[in-house]
Design an enzyme around this catalytic site. Sequence first.
Site, PDB file in Angstrom:
ATOM      1  N   GLN A  32      43.466  -9.354  82.108  1.00 36.81           N
ATOM      2  CA  GLN A  32      44.681  -9.857  82.735  1.00 36.81           C
ATOM      3  C   GLN A  32      44.587 -11.378  82.841  1.00 36.81           C
ATOM      4  O   GLN A  32      43.677 -11.907  83.481  1.00 36.81           O
ATOM      5  CB  GLN A  32      44.855  -9.278  84.137  1.00 36.81           C
ATOM      6  CG  GLN A  32      46.153  -9.737  84.776  1.00 36.81           C
ATOM      7  CD  GLN A  32      46.266  -9.344  86.239  1.00 36.81           C
ATOM      8  OE1 GLN A  32      45.428  -9.718  87.047  1.00 36.81           O
ATOM      9  NE2 GLN A  32      47.310  -8.605  86.573  1.00 36.81           N
ATOM     10  N   TYR A  41      51.860 -15.256  92.231  1.00 37.68           N
ATOM     11  CA  TYR A  41      51.069 -16.207  91.439  1.00 37.68           C
ATOM     12  C   TYR A  41      52.007 -16.925  90.464  1.00 37.68           C
ATOM     13  O   TYR A  41      53.223 -16.727  90.504  1.00 37.68           O
ATOM     14  CB  TYR A  41      49.923 -15.463  90.737  1.00 37.68           C
ATOM     15  CG  TYR A  41      48.964 -14.831  91.731  1.00 37.68           C
ATOM     16  CD1 TYR A  41      48.077 -15.617  92.470  1.00 37.68           C
ATOM     17  CD2 TYR A  41      48.978 -13.463  91.973  1.00 37.68           C
ATOM     18  CE1 TYR A  41      47.218 -15.044  93.409  1.00 37.68           C
ATOM     19  CE2 TYR A  41      48.123 -12.884  92.911  1.00 37.68           C
ATOM     20  CZ  TYR A  41      47.248 -13.686  93.629  1.00 37.68           C
ATOM     21  OH  TYR A  41      46.411 -13.125  94.566  1.00 37.68           O
ATOM     22  N   ARG A  87      52.409  -7.165  84.164  1.00 36.41           N
ATOM     23  CA  ARG A  87      52.414  -6.588  85.510  1.00 36.41           C
ATOM     24  C   ARG A  87      53.360  -7.412  86.374  1.00 36.41           C
ATOM     25  O   ARG A  87      53.174  -8.630  86.498  1.00 36.41           O
ATOM     26  CB  ARG A  87      50.998  -6.611  86.094  1.00 36.41           C
ATOM     27  CG  ARG A  87      50.910  -5.867  87.410  1.00 36.41           C
ATOM     28  CD  ARG A  87      49.492  -5.540  87.825  1.00 36.41           C
ATOM     29  NE  ARG A  87      49.516  -4.347  88.667  1.00 36.41           N
ATOM     30  CZ  ARG A  87      48.796  -4.193  89.765  1.00 36.41           C
ATOM     31  NH1 ARG A  87      47.942  -5.123  90.130  1.00 36.41           N
ATOM     32  NH2 ARG A  87      48.891  -3.097  90.483  1.00 36.41           N
ATOM     33  N   ARG A 124      41.641  -0.146  93.964  1.00 35.93           N
ATOM     34  CA  ARG A 124      40.543  -0.007  94.925  1.00 35.93           C
ATOM     35  C   ARG A 124      39.878   1.362  94.855  1.00 35.93           C
ATOM     36  O   ARG A 124      38.687   1.490  95.152  1.00 35.93           O
ATOM     37  CB  ARG A 124      41.070  -0.265  96.338  1.00 35.93           C
ATOM     38  CG  ARG A 124      41.468  -1.706  96.554  1.00 35.93           C
ATOM     39  CD  ARG A 124      42.231  -1.866  97.848  1.00 35.93           C
ATOM     40  NE  ARG A 124      43.492  -1.153  97.815  1.00 35.93           N
ATOM     41  CZ  ARG A 124      44.282  -0.975  98.865  1.00 35.93           C
ATOM     42  NH1 ARG A 124      43.927  -1.444 100.032  1.00 35.93           N
ATOM     43  NH2 ARG A 124      45.430  -0.338  98.748  1.00 35.93           N
ATOM     44  N   CYS A 141      39.033   5.875  98.422  1.00 33.19           N
ATOM     45  CA  CYS A 141      39.248   4.569  99.050  1.00 33.19           C
ATOM     46  C   CYS A 141      40.111   4.792 100.279  1.00 33.19           C
ATOM     47  O   CYS A 141      41.131   5.477 100.220  1.00 33.19           O
ATOM     48  CB  CYS A 141      39.950   3.639  98.070  1.00 33.19           C
ATOM     49  SG  CYS A 141      40.720   2.224  98.873  1.00 33.19           S
ATOM     50  N   CYS A 165      40.845   0.232 103.691  1.00 33.11           N
ATOM     51  CA  CYS A 165      40.463  -0.547 104.879  1.00 33.11           C
ATOM     52  C   CYS A 165      40.463  -2.049 104.613  1.00 33.11           C
ATOM     53  O   CYS A 165      40.591  -2.849 105.534  1.00 33.11           O
ATOM     54  CB  CYS A 165      39.084  -0.120 105.366  1.00 33.11           C
ATOM     55  SG  CYS A 165      37.750  -0.556 104.224  1.00 33.11           S
ATOM     56  N   GLU A 181      21.829  13.374 116.496  1.00 32.07           N
ATOM     57  CA  GLU A 181      23.109  12.885 117.022  1.00 32.07           C
ATOM     58  C   GLU A 181      23.287  13.467 118.417  1.00 32.07           C
ATOM     59  O   GLU A 181      23.308  14.687 118.585  1.00 32.07           O
ATOM     60  CB  GLU A 181      24.255  13.301 116.085  1.00 32.07           C
ATOM     61  CG  GLU A 181      25.643  13.106 116.632  1.00 32.07           C
ATOM     62  CD  GLU A 181      25.945  11.692 117.124  1.00 32.07           C
ATOM     63  OE1 GLU A 181      25.604  10.724 116.426  1.00 32.07           O
ATOM     64  OE2 GLU A 181      26.498  11.571 118.238  1.00 32.07           O
TER      65      GLU A 181
HETATM   66  C1  FMN Z   1      39.941  -7.177  95.918  1.00 33.67           C
HETATM   67  C2  FMN Z   1      41.244  -7.084  95.204  1.00 33.67           C
HETATM   68  C3  FMN Z   1      41.441  -7.805  94.055  1.00 33.67           C
HETATM   69  C4  FMN Z   1      42.648  -7.691  93.361  1.00 33.67           C
HETATM   70  N1  FMN Z   1      42.813  -8.388  92.206  1.00 33.67           N
HETATM   71  C5  FMN Z   1      43.949  -8.243  91.493  1.00 33.67           C
HETATM   72  C6  FMN Z   1      44.106  -8.895  90.255  1.00 33.67           C
HETATM   73  O1  FMN Z   1      43.225  -9.608  89.787  1.00 33.67           O
HETATM   74  N2  FMN Z   1      45.265  -8.704  89.583  1.00 33.67           N
HETATM   75  C7  FMN Z   1      46.263  -7.896  90.056  1.00 33.67           C
HETATM   76  O2  FMN Z   1      47.282  -7.746  89.389  1.00 33.67           O
HETATM   77  N3  FMN Z   1      46.134  -7.264  91.232  1.00 33.67           N
HETATM   78  C8  FMN Z   1      45.003  -7.401  91.950  1.00 33.67           C
HETATM   79  N4  FMN Z   1      44.850  -6.716  93.125  1.00 33.67           N
HETATM   80  C9  FMN Z   1      45.885  -5.755  93.534  1.00 33.67           C
HETATM   81  C10 FMN Z   1      45.511  -4.368  93.024  1.00 33.67           C
HETATM   82  O3  FMN Z   1      45.509  -4.330  91.620  1.00 33.67           O
HETATM   83  C11 FMN Z   1      46.458  -3.276  93.539  1.00 33.67           C
HETATM   84  O4  FMN Z   1      47.750  -3.554  93.134  1.00 33.67           O
HETATM   85  C12 FMN Z   1      46.443  -3.133  95.045  1.00 33.67           C
HETATM   86  O5  FMN Z   1      45.133  -3.164  95.526  1.00 33.67           O
HETATM   87  C13 FMN Z   1      47.088  -1.811  95.494  1.00 33.67           C
HETATM   88  O6  FMN Z   1      46.691  -0.729  94.700  1.00 33.67           O
HETATM   89  P1  FMN Z   1      45.424   0.220  95.044  1.00 33.67           P
HETATM   90  O7  FMN Z   1      45.786   1.001  96.259  1.00 33.67           O
HETATM   91  O8  FMN Z   1      45.244   1.073  93.817  1.00 33.67           O
HETATM   92  O9  FMN Z   1      44.273  -0.654  95.298  1.00 33.67           O
HETATM   93  C14 FMN Z   1      43.669  -6.836  93.846  1.00 33.67           C
HETATM   94  C15 FMN Z   1      43.460  -6.128  95.020  1.00 33.67           C
HETATM   95  C16 FMN Z   1      42.265  -6.241  95.704  1.00 33.67           C
HETATM   96  C17 FMN Z   1      42.074  -5.448  96.949  1.00 33.67           C
HETATM   97  S1  SF4 Z   2      36.625  -1.854 100.948  1.00 33.90           S
HETATM   98 FE1  SF4 Z   2      38.028  -0.355 101.793  1.00 33.90          FE
HETATM   99  S2  SF4 Z   2      39.975  -0.861 100.776  1.00 33.90           S
HETATM  100 FE2  SF4 Z   2      38.412  -1.896  99.620  1.00 33.90          FE
HETATM  101  S3  SF4 Z   2      37.928  -0.467  97.985  1.00 33.90           S
HETATM  102 FE3  SF4 Z   2      36.483  -0.055  99.616  1.00 33.90          FE
HETATM  103  S4  SF4 Z   2      37.408   1.574 100.841  1.00 33.90           S
HETATM  104 FE4  SF4 Z   2      39.002   0.709  99.540  1.00 33.90          FE
END
Ligand code: FMN
Ligand code: SF4
Length: 707
Positions: free
Chosen positions: A104, A187, A235, A333, A356, A359, A426
């Site tokens: 990306q 962005y 995206r 995540r 996940c 959090c 415990e």
């Molecule tokens: C640590 C972190 C880094 C991320 N980096 C990107 C990224 O580089 N590019 C992007 O399009 N989205 C990025 N996202 C957003 C995720 O791709 C995703 O859209 C968002 O976490 C929600 O989806 P999920 O529940 O599957 O994590 C990032 C999210 C997190 C938490």
């Molecule tokens: S830190 Fe929490 S939100 Fe992030 S990937 Fe792990 S469980 Fe998911």
Amino acid sequence: MTKYPHLFQPIRIGNVEVPNRIVHEPTDISSSNADGSVSERDIYHHREIAKGGCGLVIVGATTPDSKTGRPTVTCLVADNDNYIPGLARLAAAMHQYGARCAVQLMHPGRQCAIPRHNTMSTNDVVLKLPWSAGHEIVYANAEEKGKEVRGMTTEEVLEMIELFAEAAWRVQQAGFDAVQLHAAHGYLISSFMSPYINRRNDRFGGSFENRMRFPLAIIKRIQDKCGRDFPILVRFSVDEWVPGGRDLEESKLVAQVFEQAGVAALDLSQCIQESPGAGFDPMQYPEGWTMYASEAIKPLVKIPVINSHTLRDPDYCERVLAEGKTDMVGLSRQILADPYWAAKVYLGKPEKIRKCISCLTGCWQESLMAKKEIACAVNPACGDLRFAEMRRTTNPLRVAIVGGGPAGLEAARIATVRGHKPTVFEKTGELGGAILGCCMVPDKDKMKWYADWLRNEIRDLGVEVRLGHAPTIEELKGYDVVLNATGAHSYVPQVHGHAERVIPFEEVIACPRVKCEWYPQGSNRKARHVGERVLVWGDHYAAADTVAFLAAIGKDVTIVTEKKEFGSTVEVIHMYVLRKRFQQTDAEALHSKPYKYPVKVIQNSTLYEIGEGKVVIQDRDFNRQTLEVDDIVTCHTRPNTALLDEMVAAGLRVINVGDAVRPRNLNAAVKEGALFGLSLDEHLLFNPNHAILNDLPLDVAVQLGIR
Ligand SMILES: Cc1cc2nc3c(=O)[nH]c(=O)nc-3n(C[C@H](O)[C@H](O)[C@H](O)COP(=O)(O)O)c2cc1C
Ligand code: SF4
């Protein structure tokens, strides 16, 4: 015959056949070398994901111009040919396990972490986005003034188009199957497309056509440099969730325009950084809340559509694919929490998936926001190569683990996997520790996913568990080593008047659900009843959870905290959502019931005196005010150290972890527990800092007489 025929069906993106419908969404793991070249951590991380069976892995934000914009301090860079060899090793590591892979490309624009000054975007603005990895505040006591951002000149815009195209060529040259443009989340490309952010009055701003000019020009130049058959994915955020921002109606047009421009697949996301809840969904967001987006857009285009955000459950993912709501499911995540998600489903073990829990403590708060490399609160192996080298022991140790919370259970899990013999003590009737406090808190049910996963693993591994038992020093002497994972407990700080009236928060949010399979048999656990007007005294997760619970059941809640800002140690996007609820509104895309009363927050203050039906509050300048309240709940916590002190005095070999060191969060507790399990060494020597001496160089081991 697999139960998941749609998940494991191949699909074509342009001329590339992807072996299944599972996409690892781009996730910036900020783990590259300082110059942005591919590191061993990058390779380990992405190889695990490909091995775990994702059909398409999209490597996270990679900048085409490190000089003017890096989204995180150690993101990947592709602005020079000398990055190609590293990128080629990265692609090869994923191809080895059959995955297709893309990079990306992303310029962070106004949201860059680097450079700190002379930040550029579509237009001049002073920005306050405390939850962004490019947030302005760096120093502990800095006041947020706002980050100054300048508008790009037309020449800079034209140059940026070239830089994107050159970076795409490097990605192709390195052997990746496709490239993705990051046009979401506020962005740079997203800010050009956004009617909310873009205030330009040249040919790159204003009308829909003008706002689309920048991404379309980049696509055209990539096609010129890489050929039209090199797949380009885009995206973008279907809804920006701000007044005047792009919504679904305009996004339908965006999708069609991209298809006409030759884009090979659309990857639908949400939000700009002004609406972070919808982009980095905290726990409050339910599974599949974004499905409306692909349902509306997919019928309008012929190219594959990927949908993402809070997808966790394979049955749900299979269903939305079967119902034709999306062509591919995107998981970000979830794959940090368990890179083997797809393989576990494929091999018939979906119940083994560590979900996940949204959090954000590991991957966001302690990683990108803190300018560190990636971590995951529930998966200590995420980004940590030490776990890849985990070996079984040749000399099993007897390990006493005191405390059945996340630190203790994760320690027991890793120790058992390595062949040691732990016993978990415990003192209550149930495993789970502090996590169990979340059962009663609205929208925190995902925490129970993790508690259940741990409890099931402990059961399946056959770990000896002694519930309702607080071990004596004599008992503990029978073990080779003890882990003190006794957590923290609430206390009442010094106060005038009726301190005995203060109720511990643990009693208020105690889970009374007798039908839960884990409810301790024979127990009479009930939540303590409190009056209508409740004062919550303290801060951090204990206070945030207690307030959310009490406000949701209709109590009139006032918080008193000594901190400058309530919840400043709670993960920032969760606090963003919670603050909106305190004001009886909801964060973007959520539709929960607002609280009956707004939650009042009194900061920089403490309780001075407790009287009958009232309290006196004093602020830092010694100003006092009286409040009428029915009950006071303390959320001040401190470590449980009584047993630890006794063990040390008795000369036991003991290691202290988790909240028993200092109340923090799940990420810290799980990591420390896991590292204990990992560091157990058959010789069990300690260094002068009371840390276990493991992995000794052979010559030192011989010198010390243990080899
Ligand atoms: C640590 C972190 C880094 C991320 N980096 C990107 C990224 O580089 N590019 C992007 O399009 N989205 C990025 N996202 C957003 C995720 O791709 C995703 O859209 C968002 O976490 C929600 O989806 P999920 O529940 O599957 O994590 C990032 C999210 C997190 C938490
Ligand atoms: S830190 Fe929490 S939100 Fe992030 S990937 Fe792990 S469980 Fe998911």
